[in-house]
Design a protein around this motif. Structure first.
Motif, short mmCIF file in Angstrom:
data_model
loop_
_atom_site.label_atom_id
_atom_site.label_comp_id
_atom_site.label_asym_id
_atom_site.label_seq_id
_atom_site.Cartn_x
_atom_site.Cartn_y
_atom_site.Cartn_z
N GLY A 174 33.13 13.60 -12.22
CA GLY A 174 31.91 12.89 -11.81
C GLY A 174 31.41 11.86 -12.80
N VAL A 175 32.31 10.99 -13.28
CA VAL A 175 31.93 10.04 -14.34
C VAL A 175 31.85 8.60 -13.88
CG1 VAL A 175 32.82 11.50 -16.20
CG2 VAL A 175 34.35 9.83 -15.11
N THR A 176 32.29 8.31 -12.66
CA THR A 176 32.29 6.91 -12.21
C THR A 176 30.94 6.53 -11.62
OG1 THR A 176 33.06 7.47 -9.99
CG2 THR A 176 34.75 7.05 -11.67
N ARG A 177 30.72 5.22 -11.51
CA ARG A 177 29.49 4.72 -10.89
C ARG A 177 29.42 5.17 -9.43
NH1 ARG A 177 31.19 -0.32 -13.52
NH2 ARG A 177 29.97 -0.64 -15.43
N THR A 178 30.56 5.19 -8.76
CA THR A 178 30.58 5.60 -7.36
C THR A 178 30.12 7.04 -7.21
OG1 THR A 178 32.36 4.05 -6.81
CG2 THR A 178 32.06 5.93 -5.35
N SER A 179 30.63 7.92 -8.07
CA SER A 179 30.22 9.33 -7.99
C SER A 179 28.73 9.48 -8.26
CB SER A 179 31.03 10.17 -8.99
OG SER A 179 32.37 10.26 -8.60
N PHE A 180 28.22 8.74 -9.26
CA PHE A 180 26.80 8.84 -9.58
C PHE A 180 25.96 8.38 -8.39
CE2 PHE A 180 22.75 7.31 -11.13
CZ PHE A 180 22.36 8.31 -12.01
N ALA A 181 26.34 7.27 -7.78
CA ALA A 181 25.57 6.75 -6.65
C ALA A 181 25.60 7.71 -5.47
CB ALA A 181 26.11 5.38 -6.25
N MET A 182 26.76 8.25 -5.15
CA MET A 182 26.87 9.17 -4.03
C MET A 182 26.06 10.43 -4.29
SD MET A 182 30.86 8.73 -2.90
CE MET A 182 30.67 9.68 -1.38
#
Length: 291
Positions: free
Chosen positions: A122-130
């Motif tokens: 869970g380290v990408t910007r996509t994961s954070f946004a979702m």
């Protein structure tokens, strides 16, 4: 008051038992073993220890762990290319880039090379946004583990005032978003917050994630508060444990609290990713109907 210990080892063991069962069912159904790839840059002893622990837990639950070790002198470009290769490898279900990387490497660029479908840490910007928009995806592993630990002890969060001490993109910021999603009122603080003691003293839930040993003094803790210590340095957390335990209702030890939950969450998200990959493969194999 003496706080009850939030036993991360015991809760994580239960999660890993469930993961082991799920891995067994996955192997029966799809005829392959889920794979977690770990990427380690440099010779930091603590990082090597963490990666070895994760490999051991993979073995315990029946997963394969693919370990990639890279020299500390590599460039960002080399690291990004390596991670992109893993992202494109159909045999890999999850990718973990061990934090921290050497200072000369652009860690954010390396994280963003991880395919969102394999971002089980869970380290990408996509994961954070979702995660922030409650649209699925993978939670940052440590924040996700913290939430699972609180749930295991049936600790209510709705309407509570939670103070997060720390603002890193893979710990402090995401745990605050997860708490907010559970209807807590969240205040972010950090090592430069001018009135840190006063902020902590008002908290029903304190999450210490600043990476500074014993930054949070025991006398700051509101009587009956829940204290989650996500710090770790030389077996010392961010909270003055003994003094805090005399005031809190629940508290995590260091070690044995948040750490085991991080690994358990990582592997739980890996088997989830593996199932999603197989579902996507099956769907892509179904021919489109004639229109």
């Amino acid at each position: 008051m003496t706080a009850q210990i939030l036993d991360g080892r015991a809760v994580a063991a239960g999660i890993l038992d469930d993961v082991k069962h799920d891995v067994g069912e996955f192997i029966k159904e799809y005829g392959r073993v889920p794979v977690l790839a770990t990427v380690l840059v440099g010779d930091d002893p603590a990082s090597h220890t963490y990666v070895r622990m994760k490999a051991n837990r993979c073995r315990d639950v029946g997963m394969n762990s693919r370990r990639i070790e890279l020299d500390a002198s590599i460039t960002t470009e080399t690291l990004v290319n390596q991670i992109r290769e893993l992202s494109e490898d159909p045999e890999v279900d999850g990718i973990l880039l061990q934090h921290p990387v050497p200072d000369h490497i652009d860690e954010r660029a390396a994280f963003e090379a991880i395919a969102p479908s394999k971002d089980v840490d869970g380290v990408t910007r996509t994961s954070f946004a979702m995660m922030a928009f409650d649209e699925g995806g993978f939670a940052s592993a440590t924040p996700g583990g913290i939430m699972a630990l609180l749930d295991a002890y049936d600790i209510p969060l709705a309407g509570k005032h939670a103070v997060v001490v720390g603002r890193s993109p893979i710990l402090g910021k995401p745990v605050g978003m997860l708490l907010l999603a559970r209807d807590a009122t969240v205040t972010y603080c950090h090592s430069r917050t001018a009135d840190l003691a006063e902020q902590v003293a008002r908290a029903d839930v304190v999450v210490a994630a600043a990476g500074r040993p014993e930054l949070i003094r025991g006398e700051w803790i509101k009587p009956g508060a829940v204290v989650v210590d996500a710090g770790y340095a030389d077996n010392r957390g961010d909270v003055e444990f003994e003094a805090a335990a005399e005031r809190a209702s629940y508290i995590t030890p260091v070690p044995g609290g948040v750490g085991p939950m991080t690994i358990a969450t990582l592997l739980a998200q890996t088997i989830r990713a593996a199932r999603a990959h197989e579902t996507a493969r099956q769907n892509s194999a179904i021919p489109a109907r004639n229109q």
